[in-house]
Design a protein around this motif. Structure first.
Motif, short mmCIF file in Angstrom:
data_model
loop_
_atom_site.label_atom_id
_atom_site.label_comp_id
_atom_site.label_asym_id
_atom_site.label_seq_id
_atom_site.Cartn_x
_atom_site.Cartn_y
_atom_site.Cartn_z
N GLY A 88 6.84 -9.31 -3.94
CA GLY A 88 8.24 -9.06 -4.21
C GLY A 88 8.56 -7.66 -4.66
N GLN A 89 7.63 -6.74 -4.49
CA GLN A 89 7.89 -5.36 -4.89
C GLN A 89 8.05 -4.49 -3.66
OE1 GLN A 89 4.32 -4.79 -7.20
NE2 GLN A 89 3.13 -4.03 -5.47
N PRO A 90 8.78 -3.35 -3.79
CA PRO A 90 8.97 -2.47 -2.63
C PRO A 90 7.67 -1.78 -2.24
CG PRO A 90 9.84 -1.45 -4.62
CD PRO A 90 9.47 -2.86 -4.99
N ASN A 91 7.66 -1.19 -1.04
CA ASN A 91 6.47 -0.47 -0.60
C ASN A 91 6.17 0.68 -1.56
OD1 ASN A 91 8.96 0.47 0.86
ND2 ASN A 91 7.60 2.17 1.40
N SER A 92 4.90 1.02 -1.67
CA SER A 92 4.42 1.93 -2.70
C SER A 92 4.31 3.36 -2.19
CB SER A 92 3.04 1.47 -3.18
OG SER A 92 3.06 0.11 -3.56
N SER A 93 4.22 4.27 -3.14
CA SER A 93 3.92 5.67 -2.82
C SER A 93 2.40 5.83 -2.73
CB SER A 93 4.48 6.59 -3.89
OG SER A 93 3.95 7.90 -3.74
N PRO A 94 1.90 6.54 -1.75
CA PRO A 94 0.45 6.73 -1.64
C PRO A 94 -0.10 7.73 -2.66
CG PRO A 94 1.54 7.95 0.09
CD PRO A 94 2.62 7.18 -0.63
N VAL A 95 0.79 8.35 -3.41
CA VAL A 95 0.38 9.34 -4.41
C VAL A 95 0.09 8.62 -5.73
CG1 VAL A 95 1.05 11.40 -5.70
CG2 VAL A 95 1.78 11.11 -3.32
N GLY A 96 -1.03 8.94 -6.34
CA GLY A 96 -1.34 8.36 -7.64
C GLY A 96 -2.40 7.29 -7.54
N GLU A 97 -2.73 6.71 -8.68
CA GLU A 97 -3.81 5.73 -8.77
C GLU A 97 -3.36 4.38 -8.20
OE1 GLU A 97 -6.81 3.84 -12.19
OE2 GLU A 97 -5.32 5.37 -12.69
N LEU A 98 -4.27 3.74 -7.50
CA LEU A 98 -3.99 2.42 -6.95
C LEU A 98 -4.25 1.36 -8.02
CD1 LEU A 98 -5.75 2.76 -3.47
CD2 LEU A 98 -3.31 3.03 -3.96
N GLU A 99 -3.32 0.42 -8.17
CA GLU A 99 -3.51 -0.68 -9.13
C GLU A 99 -4.29 -1.81 -8.46
OE1 GLU A 99 -0.99 -3.79 -11.95
OE2 GLU A 99 -0.10 -2.98 -10.13
N SER A 100 -5.37 -2.24 -9.10
CA SER A 100 -6.19 -3.33 -8.57
C SER A 100 -6.06 -4.55 -9.47
CB SER A 100 -7.66 -2.90 -8.49
OG SER A 100 -8.47 -3.97 -8.03
N ARG A 101 -5.85 -5.74 -8.84
CA ARG A 101 -5.74 -6.99 -9.59
C ARG A 101 -6.71 -8.01 -8.98
NH1 ARG A 101 -0.91 -8.14 -12.03
NH2 ARG A 101 -2.06 -9.96 -12.83
N PRO A 102 -8.02 -7.82 -9.18
CA PRO A 102 -8.99 -8.74 -8.59
C PRO A 102 -8.92 -10.15 -9.16
CG PRO A 102 -10.07 -7.22 -10.11
CD PRO A 102 -8.66 -6.73 -9.94
N GLU A 103 -8.28 -10.31 -10.31
CA GLU A 103 -8.20 -11.64 -10.91
C GLU A 103 -7.16 -12.53 -10.22
OE1 GLU A 103 -4.94 -9.34 -12.98
OE2 GLU A 103 -6.94 -8.93 -12.16
N LEU A 104 -6.26 -11.93 -9.44
CA LEU A 104 -5.25 -12.73 -8.74
C LEU A 104 -5.89 -13.45 -7.55
CD1 LEU A 104 -2.13 -10.36 -8.59
CD2 LEU A 104 -2.55 -12.27 -10.15
N PRO A 105 -5.45 -14.67 -7.26
CA PRO A 105 -5.94 -15.36 -6.06
C PRO A 105 -5.20 -14.85 -4.83
CG PRO A 105 -4.40 -16.78 -7.23
CD PRO A 105 -4.51 -15.51 -8.04
N TRP A 106 -5.85 -14.03 -4.04
CA TRP A 106 -5.20 -13.41 -2.88
C TRP A 106 -5.37 -14.28 -1.64
CZ3 TRP A 106 -2.09 -9.45 -3.79
CH2 TRP A 106 -2.31 -8.67 -4.93
N LEU A 107 -4.43 -14.16 -0.73
CA LEU A 107 -4.55 -14.81 0.57
C LEU A 107 -5.78 -14.27 1.30
CD1 LEU A 107 -3.21 -16.69 2.69
CD2 LEU A 107 -1.96 -14.69 3.52
N GLU A 108 -6.52 -15.15 1.94
CA GLU A 108 -7.74 -14.76 2.65
C GLU A 108 -7.57 -14.98 4.15
OE1 GLU A 108 -10.78 -16.18 -0.95
OE2 GLU A 108 -10.75 -17.24 0.99
N PRO A 109 -8.32 -14.24 4.97
CA PRO A 109 -8.31 -14.47 6.42
C PRO A 109 -9.19 -15.67 6.77
CG PRO A 109 -9.85 -12.73 5.90
CD PRO A 109 -9.21 -13.12 4.59
N LEU A 110 -8.95 -16.26 7.91
CA LEU A 110 -9.71 -17.40 8.39
C LEU A 110 -10.52 -17.00 9.62
CD1 LEU A 110 -10.30 -20.50 8.24
CD2 LEU A 110 -8.41 -20.79 9.86
N PRO A 111 -11.86 -17.07 9.56
CA PRO A 111 -12.65 -16.72 10.75
C PRO A 111 -12.33 -17.64 11.93
CG PRO A 111 -14.05 -16.87 8.78
CD PRO A 111 -12.70 -17.42 8.40
N ASP A 112 -12.11 -17.05 13.08
CA ASP A 112 -11.83 -17.86 14.28
C ASP A 112 -12.97 -18.81 14.59
OD1 ASP A 112 -9.45 -16.54 14.50
OD2 ASP A 112 -9.91 -15.53 16.39
#
Length: 326
Positions: A88-112
């Motif tokens: 729900g946030q707008p697209n980011s600026s590529p300048v600056g440090e990237l925020e990482s949230r490894p504790e969040l459950p992210w959507l994963e890809p499904l192997p064909d």
């Protein structure tokens, strides 16, 4: 009927359904890891109840009902699995440090390979199609409540009647129709139907050029293969990036690869879409797993790239953890 006879009958009737039940659990949960666990749970529940199965519905319908309710139970204790674009946030600026949230459950890809098996199997004969497991569709499902998710999948993907869904979920038909209306509106907004894709030859040539550009690590050539408003996202990093300028800046400033030979890609496929295992060369010359890239191709080129930094996905795709020096 002996236990051995029951076991044989159970195996013969439910084992051919394993791949489509895997896809069903994945749609519900958004995780290949959790989907495989829930398939095992589904089959265990089904085996325990098989000797009392009275055949009032098909085995397929019965198994889907068990799988759906197993997933709903699991979702009571789970958070939804978004991509960065779903936060729900707008697209980011590529300048600056990237925020990482490894504790969040992210959507994963499904192997064909988990849903179609061997590549020479005729897709027309499969219960799972690339459209009903495409990444944008599954990402949109994650925005729904678990009950809405189940209703939409059972009605629109599996083509169940409202009365069948109501019985499976133990709710009224009016509740089914209401949930379906809301769910369809959400999915239409976030995952509209795809336009016709380029033919196989054009897609293959595009992917070959993409692979070559990464092997040379030529950022300009990589970006040229993307559409003007392409989206690039990289869970567990929360930011997402749109358009040539920002994606070029992101890759130049943030990627550890800097020149030819720094990266190698191995092709694979996920959610009916092309994907690559990306490897970065270390000081010792060994290429180690770096990220899994999943591409979406539209009529005008590559319009979306999701880069997953969860390296446990490599094993799910049958990809090695490292490659020898070239």
């Amino acid at each position: 009927m002996s236990t051995a006879t029951i076991d044989d009958a159970f195996r013969d009737q439910v084992e051919p359904l394993r791949r489509e039940i895997t896809a069903h659990c994945y749609r519900m949960l958004g995780s290949v890891h959790e989907a495989e666990d829930l398939v095992q749970e589904t089959y265990l529940r089904a085996w325990r109840a098989f000797d009392s199965f009275e055949g009032r519905s098909s085995v397929r319908t019965w198994l889907y009902r068990i799988a759906t309710n197993a997933c709903l139970t699991a979702l009571e204790q789970s958070q939804r699995r978004p991509l960065p674009t779903g936060l729900g946030q707008p697209n980011s600026s590529p300048v600056g440090e990237l925020e990482s949230r490894p504790e969040l459950p992210w959507l994963e890809p499904l192997p064909d390979s988990l849903v179609w098996g061997e590549p020479d199997v005729d897709p027309a004969e499969q219960a799972v199609t690339s459209d009903n497991i495409r990444l944008a569709f599954v990402a949109a499902l994650q925005l729904l409540t678990p009950k809405q998710r189940a209703v939409l999948i059972l009605r629109d993907v599996l083509a169940w009647r409202a009365s069948e869904v109501a019985k499976a979920l133990e709710i009224s038909e009016a509740a089914v129709n209401s949930a379906l209306q809301r769910a369809r509106a959400q999915v239409a907004e976030h995952a509209p139907e795809r336009p016709e894709l380029p033919d196989d030859d054009r897609s293959r040539q595009l992917l070959d050029r993409y692979l070559a550009a990464f092997h040379d690590y030529n950022v300009d050539r990589i970006v040229e293969l993307l559409t003007e408003d392409a989206v690039w996202e990289m869970p567990p990093f929360t930011g997402w990036f749109r358009g040539h300028k920002d994606i070029r800046h992101l890759m130049t400033a943030q990627c550890p690869a800097k020149g030819p030979g720094d990266m190698r890609l191995l092709p694979t496929s996920a959610n009916g879409q092309p994907a690559f295992g990306a490897y970065h060369r270390g000081p010792d010359g060994v290429y180690r797993a770096f990220q899994l890239q999943q591409l979406s191709i539209g009529p005008d080129g590559i319009d979306h790239v999701a880069c997953y930094f969860d390296l446990t996905l490599f094993a799910k795709f049958g990809l090695p953890e490292a490659l020898a020096e070239e």
